[in-house]
Design a protein around this motif. Sequence first.
Motif, PDB file in Angstrom:
ATOM      1  N   HIS A 156     -10.331  72.897   8.446  1.00 30.38           N
ATOM      2  CA  HIS A 156     -10.230  72.486   7.041  1.00 30.38           C
ATOM      3  C   HIS A 156      -9.328  73.500   6.338  1.00 30.38           C
ATOM      4  O   HIS A 156      -9.725  74.641   6.102  1.00 30.38           O
ATOM      5  N   ARG A 157      -8.104  73.062   6.003  1.00 27.42           N
ATOM      6  CA  ARG A 157      -7.129  73.966   5.388  1.00 27.42           C
ATOM      7  C   ARG A 157      -6.610  73.394   4.080  1.00 27.42           C
ATOM      8  O   ARG A 157      -6.406  72.186   3.965  1.00 27.42           O
ATOM      9  N   ASN A 158      -6.414  74.276   3.110  1.00 29.02           N
ATOM     10  CA  ASN A 158      -5.794  73.923   1.838  1.00 29.02           C
ATOM     11  C   ASN A 158      -4.508  74.722   1.667  1.00 29.02           C
ATOM     12  O   ASN A 158      -4.334  75.771   2.282  1.00 29.02           O
ATOM     13  N   VAL A 159      -3.627  74.242   0.806  1.00 29.97           N
ATOM     14  CA  VAL A 159      -2.405  74.983   0.503  1.00 29.97           C
ATOM     15  C   VAL A 159      -2.752  76.301  -0.160  1.00 29.97           C
ATOM     16  O   VAL A 159      -2.319  77.381   0.264  1.00 29.97           O
ATOM     17  N   SER A 160      -3.551  76.237  -1.224  1.00 31.21           N
ATOM     18  CA  SER A 160      -3.952  77.435  -1.952  1.00 31.21           C
ATOM     19  C   SER A 160      -5.257  77.151  -2.672  1.00 31.21           C
ATOM     20  O   SER A 160      -5.641  75.998  -2.871  1.00 31.21           O
ATOM     21  N   SER A 161      -5.941  78.204  -3.053  1.00 29.77           N
ATOM     22  CA  SER A 161      -7.228  78.052  -3.732  1.00 29.77           C
ATOM     23  C   SER A 161      -7.049  78.166  -5.238  1.00 29.77           C
ATOM     24  O   SER A 161      -6.137  78.848  -5.718  1.00 29.77           O
ATOM     25  N   PRO A 162      -7.932  77.505  -6.010  1.00 29.07           N
ATOM     26  CA  PRO A 162      -7.876  77.650  -7.468  1.00 29.07           C
ATOM     27  C   PRO A 162      -8.173  79.096  -7.879  1.00 29.07           C
ATOM     28  O   PRO A 162      -8.798  79.857  -7.129  1.00 29.07           O
ATOM     29  N   PRO A 163      -7.747  79.497  -9.057  1.00 32.90           N
ATOM     30  CA  PRO A 163      -7.944  80.889  -9.498  1.00 32.90           C
ATOM     31  C   PRO A 163      -9.409  81.332  -9.522  1.00 32.90           C
ATOM     32  O   PRO A 163      -9.697  82.512  -9.310  1.00 32.90           O
ATOM     33  N   HIS A 164     -10.325  80.383  -9.777  1.00 36.53           N
ATOM     34  CA  HIS A 164     -11.734  80.750  -9.914  1.00 36.53           C
ATOM     35  C   HIS A 164     -12.462  80.799  -8.578  1.00 36.53           C
ATOM     36  O   HIS A 164     -13.639  81.144  -8.521  1.00 36.53           O
ATOM     37  N   PHE A 165     -11.793  80.475  -7.471  1.00 38.68           N
ATOM     38  CA  PHE A 165     -12.467  80.346  -6.180  1.00 38.68           C
ATOM     39  C   PHE A 165     -12.991  81.694  -5.699  1.00 38.68           C
ATOM     40  O   PHE A 165     -12.290  82.711  -5.765  1.00 38.68           O
ATOM     41  N   THR A 166     -14.223  81.689  -5.176  1.00 37.84           N
ATOM     42  CA  THR A 166     -14.839  82.891  -4.625  1.00 37.84           C
ATOM     43  C   THR A 166     -15.055  82.712  -3.129  1.00 37.84           C
ATOM     44  O   THR A 166     -14.953  81.609  -2.593  1.00 37.84           O
ATOM     45  N   SER A 167     -15.392  83.803  -2.466  1.00 32.73           N
ATOM     46  CA  SER A 167     -15.613  83.751  -1.016  1.00 32.73           C
ATOM     47  C   SER A 167     -16.744  82.800  -0.654  1.00 32.73           C
ATOM     48  O   SER A 167     -16.665  82.065   0.336  1.00 32.73           O
ATOM     49  N   PHE A 229      -9.821  77.616   5.744  1.00 33.93           N
ATOM     50  CA  PHE A 229      -8.682  78.471   5.376  1.00 33.93           C
ATOM     51  C   PHE A 229      -8.061  77.841   4.133  1.00 33.93           C
ATOM     52  O   PHE A 229      -7.347  76.848   4.223  1.00 33.93           O
ATOM     53  N   VAL A 230      -8.366  78.393   2.963  1.00 35.55           N
ATOM     54  CA  VAL A 230      -7.988  77.717   1.715  1.00 35.55           C
ATOM     55  C   VAL A 230      -6.690  78.230   1.108  1.00 35.55           C
ATOM     56  O   VAL A 230      -6.281  77.772   0.045  1.00 35.55           O
ATOM     57  N   ASN A 231      -6.025  79.157   1.796  1.00 39.89           N
ATOM     58  CA  ASN A 231      -4.706  79.623   1.342  1.00 39.89           C
ATOM     59  C   ASN A 231      -3.740  79.623   2.525  1.00 39.89           C
ATOM     60  O   ASN A 231      -3.048  80.603   2.793  1.00 39.89           O
ATOM     61  N   SER A 232      -3.694  78.489   3.231  1.00 38.99           N
ATOM     62  CA  SER A 232      -2.864  78.399   4.428  1.00 38.99           C
ATOM     63  C   SER A 232      -1.383  78.329   4.081  1.00 38.99           C
ATOM     64  O   SER A 232      -0.530  78.625   4.914  1.00 38.99           O
ATOM     65  N   GLY A 233      -1.060  77.874   2.849  1.00 38.94           N
ATOM     66  CA  GLY A 233       0.322  77.788   2.421  1.00 38.94           C
ATOM     67  C   GLY A 233       1.087  76.599   2.958  1.00 38.94           C
ATOM     68  O   GLY A 233       2.229  76.358   2.551  1.00 38.94           O
ATOM     69  N   CYS A 234       0.474  75.831   3.852  1.00 38.00           N
ATOM     70  CA  CYS A 234       1.193  74.720   4.490  1.00 38.00           C
ATOM     71  C   CYS A 234       0.856  73.371   3.866  1.00 38.00           C
ATOM     72  O   CYS A 234       1.735  72.649   3.412  1.00 38.00           O
ATOM     73  N   GLY A 235      -0.416  73.024   3.861  1.00 42.52           N
ATOM     74  CA  GLY A 235      -0.800  71.712   3.357  1.00 42.52           C
ATOM     75  C   GLY A 235      -2.297  71.522   3.437  1.00 42.52           C
ATOM     76  O   GLY A 235      -3.045  72.446   3.792  1.00 42.52           O
ATOM     77  N   TYR A 236      -2.736  70.303   3.102  1.00 43.85           N
ATOM     78  CA  TYR A 236      -4.152  69.957   3.203  1.00 43.85           C
ATOM     79  C   TYR A 236      -4.363  69.314   4.564  1.00 43.85           C
ATOM     80  O   TYR A 236      -3.889  68.200   4.824  1.00 43.85           O
TER      81      TYR A 236
END
Length: 350
Positions: A156-167, A229-236
């Motif tokens: 489960h990968r995201n491009v980037s996480s929202p600013p409020h996201f926590t561990s 991995f929520v800041n993979s930089g590639c895609g969803y």
Amino acid sequence: MGELLGVAVLGTGHMGADHVHRIGTTVGGARVVAVADPDVARAEAAVAGRAGVSVHRDAAAALAAPGVDAVLVASPEGAHEEALLAACARGLPVLCEKPLTPDSTSALRIVEAEARLGRRLIQVGFMRRYDTEYADLKSLLDSGRLGRPLLLHCRHRNVSSPPHFTSSMLISSSVSHEIDAARWLLGQEITAVTVVRPTPSADAPRGLLDPQLVIFETSGGAVVDVEIFVNSGCGYEVRCEAVCERGSAALGDAHTMVVRESGRAQEEVAQDYLVRFADAYDREVRAWVAAAREGRVTGPSAWDGYAAAAVAEAGVAALRTGVRTAVDMSERPALYAAGVPGAAPALPSR
């Protein structure tokens, strides 16, 4: 109930606005008659050009609006419990975006309130059950053709996480989908969670433990591993492979288009969950509307929402302590005991 199901949409942010559009353009048998959002300007923008929709600042006013037959909850999770209890008090069917509530204690209160009513009103928005690839995998596993499932490998990968996201939100927010998918695909409860923490990516915001490897043990002896991995930089990217006694099956790798030209191949990677699962969301809402018009609720239940919250809490504890953590769950009320964990309907026809 009128010819069309009158829906009140609570919350008109990214998800809520998408549902307003979906009900108005894609899903038949329903129309949005009321919306509520503390940001009234945002609510008005979400329903711009749609006649007969009342706009409200608070959820209670929207629920009381004329023509409301059902409720779609897409507000922030902290507002879910009050809205769900109010909808239950009015006997209104609900589609509630995950999580059911922010924690297992409040989720259990929703389960108990619905159990006291003696009938289901709430469906939780675990839309992966309506994705065609997940549905095909579920049918294959249920057939027994490959033997007993031994392992589920999930990514489960995201491009980037929202600013409020926590561990902890990597588990409670993102991995909650894998929690439900694993319970549903395997027909088993998750009994323990372990979290392995590699060195965070240099692209992760400061202090965010990203990525993580989350490992579930199940009541049937299967093991599930989830790379989040929520800041993979590639895609969803969402993938799942079931490894069974007599074979394996995987989903996700062939979902996107591959373009070949000028001696090169390029694969499109979705950048957003609303793109990757657009069809699943359509099927989910279409099925919910059809069932609600018949006075039924057929999708993921409030119990499934509670179970996901309980597993997520064990996962957050395991993340914090580094220790394998057992999942503590209450006894399942009889209202939800008819089928296997997470039993869901067949996909609706298009």
